[in-house]
Design an enzyme around this catalytic site. Structure first.
Site, PDB file in Angstrom:
ATOM      1  N   HIS A  18      20.845 -43.795 -90.792  1.00 11.29           N
ATOM      2  CA  HIS A  18      20.510 -43.261 -89.361  1.00 11.29           C
ATOM      3  C   HIS A  18      21.888 -42.527 -88.916  1.00 11.29           C
ATOM      4  O   HIS A  18      22.839 -43.085 -89.103  1.00 11.29           O
ATOM      5  CB  HIS A  18      19.727 -44.273 -88.414  1.00 11.29           C
ATOM      6  CG  HIS A  18      18.467 -44.573 -89.177  1.00 11.29           C
ATOM      7  ND1 HIS A  18      18.588 -46.011 -89.570  1.00 11.29           N
ATOM      8  CD2 HIS A  18      17.010 -44.237 -89.421  1.00 11.29           C
ATOM      9  CE1 HIS A  18      17.329 -46.576 -90.203  1.00 11.29           C
ATOM     10  NE2 HIS A  18      16.622 -45.463 -89.955  1.00 11.29           N
ATOM     11  N   HIS A  77      24.280 -46.667 -82.753  1.00 11.16           N
ATOM     12  CA  HIS A  77      23.715 -45.816 -81.855  1.00 11.16           C
ATOM     13  C   HIS A  77      23.943 -45.818 -80.310  1.00 11.16           C
ATOM     14  O   HIS A  77      23.681 -45.217 -79.531  1.00 11.16           O
ATOM     15  CB  HIS A  77      22.105 -46.088 -81.986  1.00 11.16           C
ATOM     16  CG  HIS A  77      21.537 -45.803 -83.368  1.00 11.16           C
ATOM     17  ND1 HIS A  77      21.569 -44.647 -83.942  1.00 11.16           N
ATOM     18  CD2 HIS A  77      20.602 -46.627 -83.978  1.00 11.16           C
ATOM     19  CE1 HIS A  77      21.021 -44.743 -84.980  1.00 11.16           C
ATOM     20  NE2 HIS A  77      20.446 -45.651 -85.247  1.00 11.16           N
ATOM     21  N   ASP A  91      25.229 -45.702 -92.784  1.00 10.54           N
ATOM     22  CA  ASP A  91      23.851 -46.052 -92.569  1.00 10.54           C
ATOM     23  C   ASP A  91      22.887 -44.832 -92.493  1.00 10.54           C
ATOM     24  O   ASP A  91      23.270 -43.750 -92.541  1.00 10.54           O
ATOM     25  CB  ASP A  91      23.772 -46.465 -90.986  1.00 10.54           C
ATOM     26  CG  ASP A  91      22.690 -47.091 -90.468  1.00 10.54           C
ATOM     27  OD1 ASP A  91      22.481 -48.410 -90.495  1.00 10.54           O
ATOM     28  OD2 ASP A  91      21.804 -46.585 -90.054  1.00 10.54           O
TER      29      ASP A  91
HETATM   30  C1  3YP Z   1      15.451 -47.719 -84.343  1.00  9.27           C
HETATM   31  C2  3YP Z   1      14.292 -47.282 -83.958  1.00  9.27           C
HETATM   32  C3  3YP Z   1      13.750 -46.548 -85.119  1.00  9.27           C
HETATM   33  C4  3YP Z   1      14.320 -46.298 -86.082  1.00  9.27           C
HETATM   34  C5  3YP Z   1      15.300 -47.520 -86.047  1.00  9.27           C
HETATM   35  C6  3YP Z   1      16.827 -47.268 -86.732  1.00  9.27           C
HETATM   36  C7  3YP Z   1      17.636 -48.343 -86.508  1.00  9.27           C
HETATM   37  C8  3YP Z   1      18.599 -48.234 -87.386  1.00  9.27           C
HETATM   38  O1  3YP Z   1      18.898 -48.920 -88.452  1.00  9.27           O
HETATM   39  N1  3YP Z   1      19.755 -47.565 -87.125  1.00  9.27           N
HETATM   40  O2  3YP Z   1      20.941 -47.428 -87.843  1.00  9.27           O
HETATM   41 ZN    ZN Z   2      20.151 -47.473 -89.706  1.00  8.94          ZN
END
Ligand code: 3YP
Ligand code: ZN
Length: 381
Positions: free
Chosen positions: A183, A144, A181
């Site tokens: 997300h 991220h 992943d």
């Molecule tokens: C981060 C804040 C809300 C969801 C969370 C996701 C973290 C993750 O596993 N990103 O790949």
């Molecule tokens: Zn994730």
């Protein structure tokens, strides 16, 4: 065929403290502190299982080093790198990398550099032919993180730093990043958005995190148009949908792009027991998906597939997903089988639904925007 493995105890020392769900705990508001969901437990249990079942003995253990500021600033701004250091230097922790979801503990700057540097060392070993493929079991995660902001538990974008290192130092010009992943790999996508030398492909739960990110129409910008692919799978997608996405989108895109190196943002949080997503994968799903990706790497780039650990928050199931992944990566089997296989058996038989198929078909249409690479395999070996 040798598989590399990067791990270091310091990865478990990255201190995310307490939280209330995802946000900071606040006892003064009656919000009870709990152990942060991104804590060492699941990762420690992955490492322990690899060790206990004997698979560690099959791996070439590679010692990580800390990425230098020069290596980090191939991807991140100098001001952002300094910001993480400043937060990390605070005694008692309590810092954050930018979005309020990305705790920086005391000393986390050096640990995050050790995570990015672990990926650099794995990619280097692959380029030199010391290993064929590899896995870095790192914390903190990276996918991220953008050039100038930490997000979603991520400080430095480990995979992006390794991709730029491969291009700048190792003669690996074309890099593909596959991100399964749960997300969206928004940071990696943003960093390489206008760059056709890095193809990013993210399979994720639609609209999960970051909010309103990872839609099919996000397809790269400028010269990089066509070189970012997203498959925003509806919540509840499982084995059939992910395998279909591999066959319809990931493999055709890789074949067309013909990378010199495949990097994998290897989150295990699309498994059915994960608390931070609502997907339905099992260890058997990760095994199948890995088999396909290993096949693509063998076909396209001397087997060079380097994986970075990302999410995966079920302490009891993540280790078996990771073991299935590693058995396929190494081409070996252990005596340990998924103890929950009977429980999840029905989950791999769930129907492949029209609204899942449509999302994958829409992404598949974009694959032809990738110029077919006329090049043969390049890079030192
Ligand atoms: C981060 C804040 C809300 C969801 C969370 C996701 C973290 C993750 O596993 N990103 O790949
Ligand atoms: Zn994730």
């Amino acid at each position: 065929m040798t598989s590399g493995y990067v791990f270091h105890p310091e990865y478990l020392w990255h201190d995310t403290g307490t939280s209330a769900g995802l946000l900071p705990a606040d006892p003064t508001a009656g919000v009870q502190p709990a152990v942060h969901v991104e804590n060492p437990d699941a990762k420690r249990r992955v490492h322990e299982l690899i060790h206990a079942c004997g698979l560690l003995g099959e791996l070439m253990v590679i010692e990580p080093r800390r990425a230098t500021v020069a290596e980090l600033t191939r991807v991140h701004t100098a001001a952002y790198v300094q910001h993480i250091k400043t937060q990390s230097d605070l005694r008692g922790g309590g810092g954050d990398a930018g979005d309020g979801f990305s705790p920086v503990g005391h000393g986390s700057y050096d640990i995050a550099r050790l995570a990015a540097g672990g990926l650099i060392e794995l990619v280097t070993a692959a380029a030199h032919g010391d290993i064929t493929n590899g896995y870095a079991l790192v914390r903190p995660p990276g996918h991220h993180a953008t050039a100038n902001q930490g997000m979603g538990f991520c400080l430095f974008n480990n995979i992006a730093v390794a991709a730029r290192h491969a291009q700048a130092e190792l003669g690996l010009a074309r890099v593909a990043v596959v991100d399964w992943d749960a997300h969206h790999g928004n940071g990696t996508q943003a960093i390489f958005d206008d760059d056709p030398s890095v193809l990013t492909i993210s399979l994720h739960q639609a609209g999960c995190f970051p909010p309103d990110s990872g839609w099919t129409h996000e397809n790269g910008t400028g010269d990089g148009t066509g070189y970012a692919l997203n498959v925003p799978l509806p919540p509840g997608s499982g084995h059939a949908a992910y395998l279909n996405a591999m066959h319809q989108v990931v493999l055709p895109a890789l074949d067309r792009f013909a990378p010199d190196l495949i990097l994998l943002a290897n989150g295990f949080d699309a498994n059915v027991f994960d608390p931070l997503a609502r997907q339905m994968l099992t260890a058997a799903s990760y095994r199948e998906m890995t088999r396909l990706l290993v096949g693509a790497a063998d076909r396209l780039c001397h087997g060079r597939l380097i994986a970075a650990h990302e999410g995966g928050y079920s302490p009891f199931y993540t280790p078996y997903c990771a073991l299935a992944f590693l058995e396929e990566l190494t081409g070996t089997t252990t005596h340990v089988t998924d103890p929950l296989a009977a429980v999840v058996a029905g989950y791999t038989a769930e129907p492949f639904l029209p609204h899942q198929r449509e999302v994958i078909a829409a992404a598949a249409q974009l694959v032809e925007r990738i110029s077919p690479a006329a090049t043969s395999i390049t890079g030192s070996q």
